[in-house]
Design an enzyme around this catalytic site. Structure first.
Site, short mmCIF file in Angstrom:
data_model
loop_
_atom_site.label_atom_id
_atom_site.label_comp_id
_atom_site.label_asym_id
_atom_site.label_seq_id
_atom_site.Cartn_x
_atom_site.Cartn_y
_atom_site.Cartn_z
N SER A 1 -23.09 -4.83 5.73
CA SER A 1 -24.11 -4.72 4.69
C SER A 1 -25.42 -4.21 5.30
O SER A 1 -25.42 -3.19 5.98
CB SER A 1 -24.26 -6.09 4.03
OG SER A 1 -25.04 -6.01 2.88
N ASP B 1 -16.08 -3.75 -4.12
CA ASP B 1 -17.35 -4.28 -3.64
C ASP B 1 -18.45 -3.88 -4.62
O ASP B 1 -18.79 -2.72 -4.74
CB ASP B 1 -17.63 -3.69 -2.25
CG ASP B 1 -18.90 -4.23 -1.62
OD1 ASP B 1 -19.69 -4.88 -2.34
OD2 ASP B 1 -19.09 -4.01 -0.41
N HIS C 1 -17.42 -8.00 -1.30
CA HIS C 1 -18.39 -7.48 -0.35
C HIS C 1 -18.12 -8.01 1.06
O HIS C 1 -18.58 -7.45 2.03
CB HIS C 1 -19.78 -7.92 -0.83
CG HIS C 1 -20.91 -7.32 -0.07
ND1 HIS C 1 -21.02 -5.97 0.19
CD2 HIS C 1 -22.01 -7.88 0.48
CE1 HIS C 1 -22.13 -5.73 0.87
NE2 HIS C 1 -22.75 -6.87 1.07
#
Lengths: 273, 476
Positions: free
Chosen positions: A104, A226, A254
């Site tokens: 991320s 995601d 995610h």
């Protein structure tokens, strides 16, 4: 496990809650976590590399078990502050030819670090990254600016729920059972402020124009389901980072490193060759 | 009655939504109440991700806040979310969740409560709390700044206090304050945070500086606060600094002018490492801080002016009697046997009265200024030359024995004689010099500064009596 080839490494170990495992002299692999989590998120993936890698885990300042006193609002108002920390950690541990795996926003922090010091890195693995979360003309990030405001509202609205969840964690981690409720409250308030700022920095940053400067061999890993970083975000990363490859994993959500650690491990290993 | 059916009824009719989902959030069972809540059919819900029924903002929180915590702690209570309804409306809910790790390889059980009224009320509370926190932060920043300004003893310290306060007010990567200096440029910056002076110099340059009197001269013409909120905007405004901005990782910038009596007194630069907008209250706070700093700068300048005036002769700008005495006292205080000799040279102009008489006081003042400047140039660095009043000057030398003091006296006489007197053509001015010399350790009593000046004065009279334009030396 040995640390501190450099002076000041001890201070960094405390600041970023660093752990280092695996054989001395083995190739280094550093895992960087994303927004809203901690190095704990790598618990199912990192051990898969310990036999043949020097595995380094750390928490960003303000997250996990990091030293909250090191949180400087000016420094951490942009991802550059976090990227500087990552470089400091790599230098302090004497690492070189590093494989950096970032999740991320941790992926984007890795990009900035690799742009700043390309010679330090052997390769980058960007898991669930996104150059920009907010839609823009001709660009799909998946969210509108209002959505980020709504996230900040949620953080505030869920402050109580959050604090009651985190309170036992604070207590559990503390060697000081005499911590009063008042002190606890002040801790959580400070953490709440950090969470808000980290959310802003994560979701309002824009790294689109930086990506062409990444010269490190890069693998982009995106999962099919995601909602935070959709597959188009991964395609944008692949198209913007010269010579990079995209691997789309059939995986849920995610947190592919939690939902499908085996698949992610296999993907990383085959990329590293 | 069949108790199984009863439980099934309870499941569907209970006034809260009930959901079971896989550990990844895919819905496996749902009750009628939840379907009614979201205005959807069972097949639109079962087999789908719970997250699909959330607003985008709630999705972000669900994925990045809620799920990581739920996975770490196994349960969560009263977490607020917004659901998307088929009608396009949103519904505020509270969600309780518990993870059952044993059932079907891991199941999450959710209870969903309509919380519309409560959330509305909470939103108002939240808005009020944010406003209160914001005011509190503002007051804290202003108070801290006021204290720092109050403690500041120099312009540089004021600038530092302003930079610190501005950084606290904006979370800027760096804040720097550049004060206008008398030469028309800017002083060296006072910075808070990791300031990049190269890029700031480039920016100031691009802003047109303050010396540009033309109406196009950037800041000089329109001193208002400007926020450049992103890289594109920045490089459009500062094309010449674009490369430096990129290297310094500045992606947004605020420039706040320090307005002093309608003129630019300095500039505050706050730089940011990501795209940033500053809302009106923040801009207002920065401007208040800047204005406050200007008042403090004015106070400090006034104090410095008063202090300067109390130590300097207004006509020549040289140190006055008070500072000469102070200097001499300082030298004498530190005296011990091995310390160097101190010489005091008393210079009285010969023939100055005729300048005043024949050409007037303005011409006389001009001559005094000219001679003062010549004397200042003629003395050694470290020596102090000043004006006692009238046509009397005094030179204080540390480390000058009889020989070098005599040489100095000759040089000063020559200097006075050679100073061109354009205002008093046809007249000549010379100097009678008296020198008193004190060598520490040679006399049991240490003389006072006044005594040394008095002695030099007597020596000067000796020079006058013996024909003027000469020097006389007396040992203390």
């Amino acid at each position: 496990m040995t640390l501190a080839p450099f002076e000041g490494a001890d201070a960094l170990v405390r600041r970023n809650n660093i752990s280092s495992q695996g054989p001395e002299g083995a190739p280094a692999i550093v895992f960087g976590h994303g927004y809203g989590s901690s190095r704990q998120m790598w618990r199912l993936v990192a051990p898969q590399f310990v036999d043949d890698h020097r595995v380094v885990l750390f928490d960003h300042v303000g997250s996990g078990g990091s030293d909250r006193r090191a949180y400087d609002r000016g420094k951490y108002d942009s991802l550059h502050g976090y990227a500087d920390d990552l470089l400091e950690i790599c230098h302090a541990l004497g690492l070189s030819e590093i494989v950096y795996v970032g999740h991320s926003v941790g992926a984007m922090i890795g990009c900035l670090a690799a742009i700043a010091e390309p010679t330090l890195f052997d390769s980058l693995v960007l898991v669930g990254g996104s150059a920009r979360y907010i839609n823009d003309e001709g660009y799909v990030g998946g969210f509108e600016a209002d959505d980020v405001d709504a996230l900040l509202d949620s953080l505030d609205a869920n402050y109580l729920a959050w604090a009651s969840t985190m309170a036992p964690v604070f207590m559990g981690n503390s060697d000081r059972p005499e911590l009063t409720a008042e002190l606890l409250d002040s801790f959580s308030k400070a953490d709440q402020a950090v969470a808000r700022q980290f959310a802003r920095v994560t979701f309002l940053s824009d790294l689109r124009s930086d990506l062409s400067s990444v010269s490190t061999p890069t693998l982009v890993v995106q999962s099919t389901n995601d909602i935070v970083a959709p597959v188009v975000a991964g395609e944008f990363l692949r198209d913007s980072i010269p010579g990079s490859r995209l691997e789309v994993l059939e995986a849920e959500g995610h947190y592919v490193h939690v939902s499908d650690p085996e698949k992610l491990t296999t993907t990383i290993r085959s990329f590293l060759g | 009655m069949n108790p199984g059916v009863q439980a099934r009824d309870l499941f569907d009719l209970i006034p809260c939504g009930l959901i079971s989902a896989t550990t990844r959030g895919v819905i496996t069972t749902v009750n009628d109440t939840f379907l009614a809540m979201v205005e959807k059919k069972r097949e639109e819900v079962v087999g789908h991700h719970l997250i699909e029924h959330l607003t985008p903002g709630s999705r972000l929180y669900f994925e990045t806040g809620f799920m990581p915590q739920l996975k770490a702690h196994g349960r969560a209570s009263e977490v607020a979310f917004d659901l998307c309804l088929s009608s396009g409306e949103t519904l505020s809910v509270f969600l309780n969740a518990v993870v059952d790790r044993e059932r079907d390889g891991g199941t999450i059980l959710f209870a969903v409560f309509d919380a519309t009224l409560r959330r509305h009320y909470e939103r108002e509370l939240l808005a009020a709390r944010r406003l209160a926190e914001r005011s509190e932060t503002r007051v804290t920043i202003l108070q801290t700044a006021t204290t720092a300004f109050g403690n500041a003893g120099s312009e540089e310290e004021v600038a530092h206090a302003l930079a610190d306060a501005s950084r606290a007010a904006t979370d800027a990567m760096a804040a720097s304050v550049y004060l206008c200096d008398p030469s028309g440029g800017f002083s060296a910056p006072s910075s808070s945070g990791a300031a990049k002076q190269l890029v700031e110099a480039a920016l100031l340059d691009a802003l047109g500086g303050r010396g540009d009197p033309s109406p196009t001269g950037g800041l000089a013409q329109s001193p208002t606060t400007v926020v450049y909120s992103g890289s594109a905007e920045l490089s459009a405004h500062f094309p010449s600094a674009a490369a430096a901005l990129r290297t310094a990782r500045v992606e947004a910038l605020a420039t706040v002018p320090l307005i002093d009596d309608g003129a630019l007194g300095g500039i505050l630069l706050a730089s940011f490492g990501r795209p940033r907008r500053l809302d009106p209250p923040t801009v207002d706070l920065l401007e208040s801080l800047a204005q406050q700093s200007v008042l403090v700068l004015q106070r400090i300048r006034l104090r410095e002016l008063i202090s300067y005036r109390s130590l300097h002769d207004p006509l020549t700008g040289l140190p006055n009697r008070h500072s000469l005495q102070r200097r001499l006292d300082q030298l004498l205080t530190g005296t011990h046997p091995n310390q160097p000799t101190i010489a005091v040279l008393f210079i009285d102009l010969d023939g100055f009265k005729s300048v005043n008489d024949r050409f007037g006081h303005l011409a006389g003042d001009s001559v005094l200024r000219r001679i003062g400047a010549s004397l200042e140039r003629a003395v050694r660095s470290g020596d102090m030359v000043g004006r006692l009043g009238g046509d009397e000057f005094l030179l204080i030398c540390e480390d000058a024995d009889e020989q070098s003091a005599g040489d100095l006296a000759e040089r000063l006489r020559a200097t006075v004689r050679n100073t061109p007197l354009e205002e008093a053509t046809g007249l000549s001015v010379s100097a009678s010099v008296g020198v008193s010399i004190y060598r520490p350790g040679t006399s049991p009593e240490k003389p006072t500064g006044d005594a040394l000046i008095q002695l030099a004065d007597e020596a000067m009279y000796q020079s006058k009596r013996t024909g003027k334009d000469r020097a006389t030396i007396i040992r203390a």
